[in-house]
Structure formats: structure tokens, C-alpha cells
Design an enzyme around this catalytic site. Sequence first.
Site, PDB file in Angstrom:
ATOM      1  N   LYS A   1      -0.871   4.765   4.613  1.00 59.17           N
ATOM      2  CA  LYS A   1      -1.769   3.495   5.451  1.00 59.17           C
ATOM      3  C   LYS A   1      -1.476   3.618   6.839  1.00 59.17           C
ATOM      4  CE  LYS A   1      -3.987  -0.281   4.867  1.00 59.17           C
ATOM      5  NZ  LYS A   1      -5.652   0.061   5.025  1.00 59.17           N
TER       6      LYS A   1
ATOM      7  N   HIS B   1       0.826  -0.507   0.058  1.00 57.79           N
ATOM      8  CA  HIS B   1      -0.034  -0.039  -0.339  1.00 57.79           C
ATOM      9  C   HIS B   1       0.661   1.670  -0.087  1.00 57.79           C
ATOM     10  CE1 HIS B   1      -3.233  -2.609   1.051  1.00 57.79           C
ATOM     11  NE2 HIS B   1      -4.365  -1.409   1.631  1.00 57.79           N
TER      12      HIS B   1
HETATM   13  P1  NAP Z   1      -6.902   9.274   4.686  1.00 57.22           P
HETATM   14  O1  NAP Z   1      -6.935  10.140   3.948  1.00 57.22           O
HETATM   15  O2  NAP Z   1      -5.983   9.267   5.932  1.00 57.22           O
HETATM   16  O3  NAP Z   1      -8.339  10.013   4.598  1.00 57.22           O
HETATM   17  C1  NAP Z   1      -9.380  10.023   5.840  1.00 57.22           C
HETATM   18  C2  NAP Z   1     -10.189  11.724   6.373  1.00 57.22           C
HETATM   19  O4  NAP Z   1     -10.337  11.349   7.569  1.00 57.22           O
HETATM   20  C3  NAP Z   1      -8.785  12.268   7.559  1.00 57.22           C
HETATM   21  O5  NAP Z   1      -9.549  13.729   6.304  1.00 57.22           O
HETATM   22  C4  NAP Z   1      -8.940  12.069   8.239  1.00 57.22           C
HETATM   23  O6  NAP Z   1      -8.166  13.501   8.950  1.00 57.22           O
HETATM   24  C5  NAP Z   1     -10.473  12.149   8.345  1.00 57.22           C
HETATM   25  N1  NAP Z   1     -10.788  11.739   9.646  1.00 57.22           N
HETATM   26  C6  NAP Z   1     -10.248  11.175  11.051  1.00 57.22           C
HETATM   27  N2  NAP Z   1     -10.830  10.595  12.486  1.00 57.22           N
HETATM   28  C7  NAP Z   1     -12.116  10.608  11.906  1.00 57.22           C
HETATM   29  C8  NAP Z   1     -13.156  11.357  12.886  1.00 57.22           C
HETATM   30  N3  NAP Z   1     -13.241  11.030  14.160  1.00 57.22           N
HETATM   31  N4  NAP Z   1     -14.043  12.362  12.535  1.00 57.22           N
HETATM   32  C9  NAP Z   1     -14.052  12.682  10.909  1.00 57.22           C
HETATM   33  N5  NAP Z   1     -12.718  12.330  10.407  1.00 57.22           N
HETATM   34  C10 NAP Z   1     -12.091  11.869  10.093  1.00 57.22           C
HETATM   35  O7  NAP Z   1      -7.618   7.876   4.543  1.00 57.22           O
HETATM   36  P2  NAP Z   1      -7.682   7.254   3.025  1.00 57.22           P
HETATM   37  O8  NAP Z   1      -6.745   6.348   2.139  1.00 57.22           O
HETATM   38  O9  NAP Z   1      -8.911   7.877   2.368  1.00 57.22           O
HETATM   39  O10 NAP Z   1      -8.189   5.230   3.932  1.00 57.22           O
HETATM   40  C11 NAP Z   1      -9.543   6.098   4.594  1.00 57.22           C
HETATM   41  C12 NAP Z   1      -9.812   4.840   5.052  1.00 57.22           C
HETATM   42  O11 NAP Z   1     -10.382   3.605   4.176  1.00 57.22           O
HETATM   43  C13 NAP Z   1      -8.770   3.633   5.246  1.00 57.22           C
HETATM   44  O12 NAP Z   1      -9.346   3.727   6.791  1.00 57.22           O
HETATM   45  C14 NAP Z   1      -8.860   2.343   4.234  1.00 57.22           C
HETATM   46  O13 NAP Z   1      -7.862   1.875   4.892  1.00 57.22           O
HETATM   47  C15 NAP Z   1      -9.307   1.984   3.974  1.00 57.22           C
HETATM   48  N6  NAP Z   1      -9.879   1.967   2.616  1.00 57.22           N
HETATM   49  C16 NAP Z   1     -10.818   1.272   2.613  1.00 57.22           C
HETATM   50  C17 NAP Z   1     -11.255   0.969   1.041  1.00 57.22           C
HETATM   51  C18 NAP Z   1     -13.110  -0.021   1.267  1.00 57.22           C
HETATM   52  O14 NAP Z   1     -12.368  -0.400   0.239  1.00 57.22           O
HETATM   53  N7  NAP Z   1     -13.224  -0.855   2.505  1.00 57.22           N
HETATM   54  C19 NAP Z   1     -10.380   1.539   0.328  1.00 57.22           C
HETATM   55  C20 NAP Z   1      -9.857   2.024   0.335  1.00 57.22           C
HETATM   56  C21 NAP Z   1      -9.192   2.918   1.747  1.00 57.22           C
HETATM   57  P3  NAP Z   1      -6.581  13.453   9.232  1.00 57.22           P
HETATM   58  O15 NAP Z   1      -6.614  13.703   7.770  1.00 57.22           O
HETATM   59  O16 NAP Z   1      -6.416  14.743  10.387  1.00 57.22           O
HETATM   60  O17 NAP Z   1      -6.564  12.778  10.344  1.00 57.22           O
END
Ligand code: NAP
Length: 239
Positions: A142, A138
Site C-alpha cells: 500500500k 494493510h
Molecule cells: P496496485 O495493485 O498498485 O494497482 C494500481 C495499478 O495502477 C498498477 O498497475 C499501477 O501501475 C497502475 N497505475 C499507476 N499510475 C497509473 C496511471 N497514471 N495510469 C494508469 N495506471 C496507473 O494498487 P491496488 O491495491 O489495486 O490499489 C489501488 C488504489 O485503490 C489504492 O489507492 C488503494 O488504496 C485503493 N483501494 C481502494 C479501495 C476502495 O474501496 N475505495 C479498496 C482497495 C484499494 P504500477 O504498478 O506501475 O504503479
Amino acid sequence: MIKVAVCGANGRMGKEVCQTVIDNPDTELAAKIDINGSGVYSSIKQASENVKIDVLVDFTQPDSIFENAKFCLNNDIKIVIGTTGLSDSQIQELKDLSLKNKTGCMIAPNFSTGAVLMMMFSQIAAKYFDNAEIIELHHNQKKDAPSGTAIKTALMMSEAKKTFKCGNCPEKETIQGARGGTSYSDIQIHSVRMPGFMASQEVIFGSSGQVLKIRHDSSDRKCYMDGVMLAVKHVFDIY
Ligand code: NAP
């Protein structure tokens, strides 16, 4: 029209989900929620006090998702969880709460068709091989390791076979962690974090004289969107 709120709206996945919800004729973007940025609600509690929300889609981080999910399930808001990193006991607690309150909850560590097929194919192959290991690769932002997809893959493979061989002779790690982490049915999982990757996984099966590799690569977050929208609609059919 389904009123959808997106938590983690300013994140990589959240931005893509917001646009998809706006573009879909059956859904309306009721609220953007994130702890970062202006023009967004800071919590699901704050958003739900101001606008009607049918479904919350959560792509935040492991530390936040459990409390977000419990709030939704206690307040008649259905939830689709894409965030990975929930423990088995947390997942069980959410299942119980969902059942008790008859409020739909869907948890999927991977919403892309190809990754789901990779997991299904791996479960089939697991019956025929005694040796199997998983390598997931990844991007370097992550937060959780191993990935939710790798853990779910190992869990599905363990339903097909109770124990996999981990090497074939007594092993000694001269660098700790070199053989990866041990998961369900003793399947070793190896996590790579590196710029240049988005999300990839290879499941490797081996037996005398042959190796089978089942690999999936995601290069654009759009690949998850059909699955997310399917979940947003299906979460109404659970109860
Ligand atoms: P990311 O870019 O870090 O986005 C997460 C966002 O949520 C950031 O803006 C973060 O702020 C914010 N956040 C954190 N805690 C929060 C809260 N309590 N309330 C509201 N917002 C909050 O991460 P990403 O790449 O989008 O991935 C997010 C998640 O999805 C990860 O767990 C990843 O493993 C998962 N994912 C799942 C799939 C699937 O198909 N299921 C696919 C891809 C990714 P900060 O930056 O300040 O922390």
C-alpha cells in the site's frame, strides 16, 4: 449498456473491477488503462480518443488520480474514484469542477458494506466516548498512509465530537511516531503495513472501566465489487 473504462486495470483492484464489469449484464468493458503491460491503453486521454467511455473507474495511485479525474470532468466522462490519498483541497477542487461541468464524480475510500457500517457505527459511538484512536492494518504494497478509510472515519467521528482526548496526562514520545499521527478532532491514527493482511481497521473507544472496539477485516477484493457497481450506476443520477 454503460461503457466503463478501468484505470489501473492491471493492478490488484483493477483486475477484479474489469472482471466484474465484464460479468455484469448492464456494463461493457470499453477500455483497460494502465501504465503497465500490453493490450491496454496507457492513459485515459489515449483511451478516450479511441473508444466511447461513459464512466471511468480509477484504482491507481495517489500521484495519478487527480490529473485523471480532472481530465474526465473536463471531457464529459463520469468518474468513480476508489484510489485513496487525495488531499482535502484536491477533493474540493474536483467537487467544484464536477458541479461546474455537471459531470458526475463519486469518491469513496472504501466500497465494502462492512467498512461503511464500521464508519457509521464509529460516528455513533463517537458521541458517547471522550477517548478514541484508530488502528488500520494493510498489506505491505500500500502506497499511502494512513489509509483513506481511516481518514474518512476520523472525519465522520469529528462531525460527532469536536475534540477527543489524546491520553490523559502530559506525554513524551521517546520514539518519534509511537503515538501515531494526529488527525481530525485530535484522533490518533496508527498504520500497520505487513504481508498477510489485506485491509483491516479497528476503531477503539475507551472510558473508565470499558473499551469498545469496532473492527472490520477484508480478506478478498470481491467485497468491494457490489459497491463499485452501485457507484457506476449511481454516478449518472448526480446531475
Ligand atoms: P496496485 O495493485 O498498485 O494497482 C494500481 C495499478 O495502477 C498498477 O498497475 C499501477 O501501475 C497502475 N497505475 C499507476 N499510475 C497509473 C496511471 N497514471 N495510469 C494508469 N495506471 C496507473 O494498487 P491496488 O491495491 O489495486 O490499489 C489501488 C488504489 O485503490 C489504492 O489507492 C488503494 O488504496 C485503493 N483501494 C481502494 C479501495 C476502495 O474501496 N475505495 C479498496 C482497495 C484499494 P504500477 O504498478 O506501475 O504503479
